[in-house]
Design an enzyme around this catalytic site. Structure first.
Site, PDB file in Angstrom:
ATOM      1  N   LYS A 180       0.837  -1.199   0.000  1.00 38.92           N
ATOM      2  CA  LYS A 180       0.000   0.000   0.000  1.00 38.92           C
ATOM      3  C   LYS A 180       0.870   1.248   0.000  1.00 38.92           C
ATOM      4  CE  LYS A 180      -3.618   2.096   2.836  1.00 38.92           C
ATOM      5  NZ  LYS A 180      -4.557   1.893   3.939  1.00 38.92           N
TER       6      LYS A 180
ATOM      7  N   HIS B  50      -4.734 -33.737  17.831  1.00 43.32           N
ATOM      8  CA  HIS B  50      -3.604 -34.541  18.306  1.00 43.32           C
ATOM      9  C   HIS B  50      -2.512 -33.649  18.880  1.00 43.32           C
ATOM     10  CE1 HIS B  50      -5.088 -38.352  16.586  1.00 43.32           C
ATOM     11  NE2 HIS B  50      -5.757 -37.502  15.814  1.00 43.32           N
TER      12      HIS B  50
ATOM     13  N   LYS C 248       9.401  -1.362  14.389  1.00 43.33           N
ATOM     14  CA  LYS C 248       9.954  -1.006  13.069  1.00 43.33           C
ATOM     15  C   LYS C 248      11.027   0.060  13.239  1.00 43.33           C
ATOM     16  CE  LYS C 248       5.685  -1.279  10.327  1.00 43.33           C
ATOM     17  NZ  LYS C 248       4.776  -0.468   9.536  1.00 43.33           N
TER      18      LYS C 248
ATOM     19  N   GLY D  70      -5.031  -2.167   5.238  1.00 44.75           N
ATOM     20  CA  GLY D  70      -4.206  -3.276   4.752  1.00 44.75           C
ATOM     21  C   GLY D  70      -4.864  -4.631   4.985  1.00 44.75           C
ATOM     22  N   ARG D  71      -5.313  -4.885   6.222  1.00 49.73           N
ATOM     23  CA  ARG D  71      -5.857  -6.207   6.538  1.00 49.73           C
ATOM     24  C   ARG D  71      -7.270  -6.410   6.002  1.00 49.73           C
ATOM     25  NH1 ARG D  71      -4.772  -3.125  10.747  1.00 49.73           N
ATOM     26  NH2 ARG D  71      -6.376  -2.444  12.226  1.00 49.73           N
TER      27      ARG D  71
ATOM     28  N   GLU E 252      -4.858  -7.407  15.309  1.00 51.69           N
ATOM     29  CA  GLU E 252      -4.363  -6.077  14.941  1.00 51.69           C
ATOM     30  C   GLU E 252      -5.495  -5.057  15.026  1.00 51.69           C
ATOM     31  OE1 GLU E 252      -0.738  -5.257  12.184  1.00 51.69           O
ATOM     32  OE2 GLU E 252      -2.493  -5.193  10.894  1.00 51.69           O
TER      33      GLU E 252
ATOM     34  N   GLU F 196      10.581  -4.854   4.479  1.00 50.63           N
ATOM     35  CA  GLU F 196      10.671  -6.261   4.069  1.00 50.63           C
ATOM     36  C   GLU F 196      10.325  -6.423   2.593  1.00 50.63           C
ATOM     37  OE1 GLU F 196       9.072  -5.032   6.669  1.00 50.63           O
ATOM     38  OE2 GLU F 196       9.123  -6.382   8.405  1.00 50.63           O
TER      39      GLU F 196
END
Ligand code: G6Q
Length: 548
Positions: free
Chosen positions: A206, A383, A511, A266-267, A352, A212
């Protein structure tokens, strides 16, 4: 908005929790044979059974009152009307516009955003069809066989989850990969299986400033140009962003940029151009079916009263456990291998959005907000960590998701999966009393002393809540409904908890400190003003690398 703890329904729920909080669901079911029909709801192909929750009619009525008193009607109206409800960033929150299949005008600053939304979708359609048909070729004239999406957080988790979920609709000759981690292994391992001539990179960011993503995109570009030269970038790199300037500065032609807008969080962005890898993987029609599914859920959420509104019901049940019955965590348990990334996706969506400690008026909250969310596909989780859910000391409400029909041809597997998906909620609800366990062991021939000693360990308290989401089949439409259901659930909870669900300032500090530490990792740069632990670790890294 008033703080939730000051609302009359909050006080009534506190008293109600005292009154019925310990009632066992076994008894609630015994008392009410209509519990399933009373506490389940269907929308299209999605059936939500919330009867195995520690609620009675009055609980749901009080929770609906709580939603109303917290401004449910006004809150959802403001979102759908494009009001700047993300107040700390002064932005509207309009993922619903991205799938507004009715084309009803939605105004931001007096301007209808739907023409822009539709134009962006048309570009996605055009590009995805060209890639999928082979009309779009790489620099050496070959069709694309591998798409590598480079992005992180909201620019990764949604499309990655959806591509997995819709795997039965993909083509074996067009693979879509996702690289997010700045750990070079992620990119290196992915590219090891790709051919530069037939690989297309979608760089999704965005802001186009994310460390990263830019590091991965730069290395990917080097990999490509090392094999095919600089000129190849135009045929092998496209960008998905809101920041044309930064895209151009990176060297991607803005003509090859797919846009979205700052009113898409973003999410919440997989419905926008960020969903391009989904359209590439399954075709644009399938992507549109996903939008249709989400729109169907939006319309339900926009219009139904809280008592019969699926996202509101799920959100309010979460509040009941979180704020009145002391739960700290929730588990999402898809009995659907294709939904294996759903828990990771929901972790971001939920934690978030509502992992906040400051109310909308800037005051610290004096009530519990978002829970810890975790999960794994069933039956694997059975399990592993289900032990704690069944017999541990914590209350962990669970969501089970399962399809009535499967996509694969291994017909004998699906009944096994379904049986487990139904057995777990039943076991959690009923439990097994000490007397039942003891009698079983005696019947199986165990001596009285040993049976008495083992019975407490083998007892299941039960009364552990769960909600089951049953759908006909995991197709794009259903996937769209499920994702939108969880988005709006999170919205309802944020509304009641009086937090801004649409910012994420909590990710900024780390960050910033990483930027400061980066140069200090090089040998000639002394570690600056850190605590002795951080400084000690920096020194140890240097020493292990033999830098000193
Ligand atoms: C999501 C967050 C966050 C964001 C990533 C990537 O709601 O904002 O996860 O999506 O930090 O950001 P860019 O898309 O700007 O690279």
């Amino acid at each position: 908005m008033p703080h939730p703890t000051s609302l009359p329904a909050w006080h009534a729920l506190e008293a109600h929790a005292q009154a019925i909080g310990d009632d066992h669901m076994r008894d609630l079911f015994a008392r009410d044979p209509d519990r399933f029909s009373r506490f389940s709801l269907r929308l299209g192909d999605l059936l939500v059974d919330y009867s195995k929750n520690r609620v009675i009619h009055q609980t749901m009525a009080l929770l609906a009152d709580l939603a109303r008193e917290a401004g449910f009607d006004e809150g959802r109206r403001q979102m759908f009307e494009g009001r700047p409800i993300n107040a700390t960033e002064h932005r509207p929150v309009l993922h619903v516009a991205l799938r507004n299949r009715s084309n009803r005008p939605i105004l931001v600053d007096g301007r209808d955003v739907m023409p822009d939304v539709n134009a962006a979708l048309a570009r996605m359609r055009d590009f995805s069809e060209r890639v999928r048909s082979g009309a779009w070729t790489g620099a050496t004239g070959k069709a694309v066989t591998d798409v590598v999406n480079i992005g992180i957080g909201g620019s990764d988790l949604g499309p990655a989850m959806a591509c997995d979920a819709l795997a039965p609709y993909t083509r074996p000759d067009l693979r879509v990969h996702f690289v997010s981690n700045v750990d070079g292994s992620h990119l290196a391992d992915t590219l090891a299986g790709c051919d530069p001539e037939t690989t297309l990179f979608t760089v999704a960011s965005k802001t186009f400033t994310t460390q990263e993503t830019l590091a991965n995109a730069t290395s990917a570009r080097r990999w490509l140009t090392g094999a095919l030269g600089e000129a190849a970038v135009a045929r092998h790199f496209v960008a998905i962003s809101t920041n044309a300037e930064k895209v151009a500065a990176f060297g991607i032609d803005p003509a090859h940029m797919f846009v979205f807008w700052d009113w898409v969080g973003g999410r919440y962005s997989l419905w926008s151009s960020i969903g391009l890898p989904i359209a590439l993987a399954v075709g644009f029609e399938r992507f549109e079916e996903m939008l249709d599914g989400a729109h169907a859920m939006d319309e339900h959420f926009r219009t139904a009263p809280p008592e019969s509104n699926l996202p509101a019901i799920l959100g309010l049940l979460g509040i009941w456990y979180n704020n009145f019955l002391g739960a700290d965590a929730v588990a999402v348990l898809p009995y659907d291998q294709h939904l294996r990334r759903l828990p990771a996706y929901l972790q971001q969506l939920d934690m978030e959005s509502n992992g906040k400690g400051t109310a909308r008026d800037g005051q610290p909250v004096a009530w519990r907000t978002g829970p810890v969310l975790f999960g794994e596909p069933g039956t694997n989780g059975q399990h592993a960590f289900y032990q704690l859910i069944h017999q541990g000391t914590r209350l962990i409400p669970c969501d089970f998701l399962v399809a009535a029909e499967c996509h694969h041809g291994l017909a004998e597997h699906h009944p096994l999966l379904l049986a487990n998906a139904l057995a777990q909620p039943e076991a959690l609800m009923r439990g097994r009393t000490m007397d039942e366990v003891h009698a079983d062991m005696i019947k199986a021939g165990m001596g009285a002393d040993e049976a008495a000693a083992l019975a407490p360990h083998r007892t299941f308290p039960g009364n552990r809540p769960s909600t089951t989401l049953l759908y006909r089949r995991l197709d794009p439409h259903t996937l769209g409904m499920i994702i939108a259901l969880y988005e709006h659930k999170v919205f309802v909870q944020g509304l009641v908890w009086d937090v801004n669900s649409f910012d994420q300032w909590g990710v900024e500090l780390g960050k910033k400190l990483a930027q400061a530490i980066l140069p200090e990792l090089s040998a000639d740069h002394p570690a600056a003003d850190h605590d002795c632990s951080t400084k000690g670790l920096i020194d140890a890294i240097r020493a292990m690398r033999g830098d000193d």
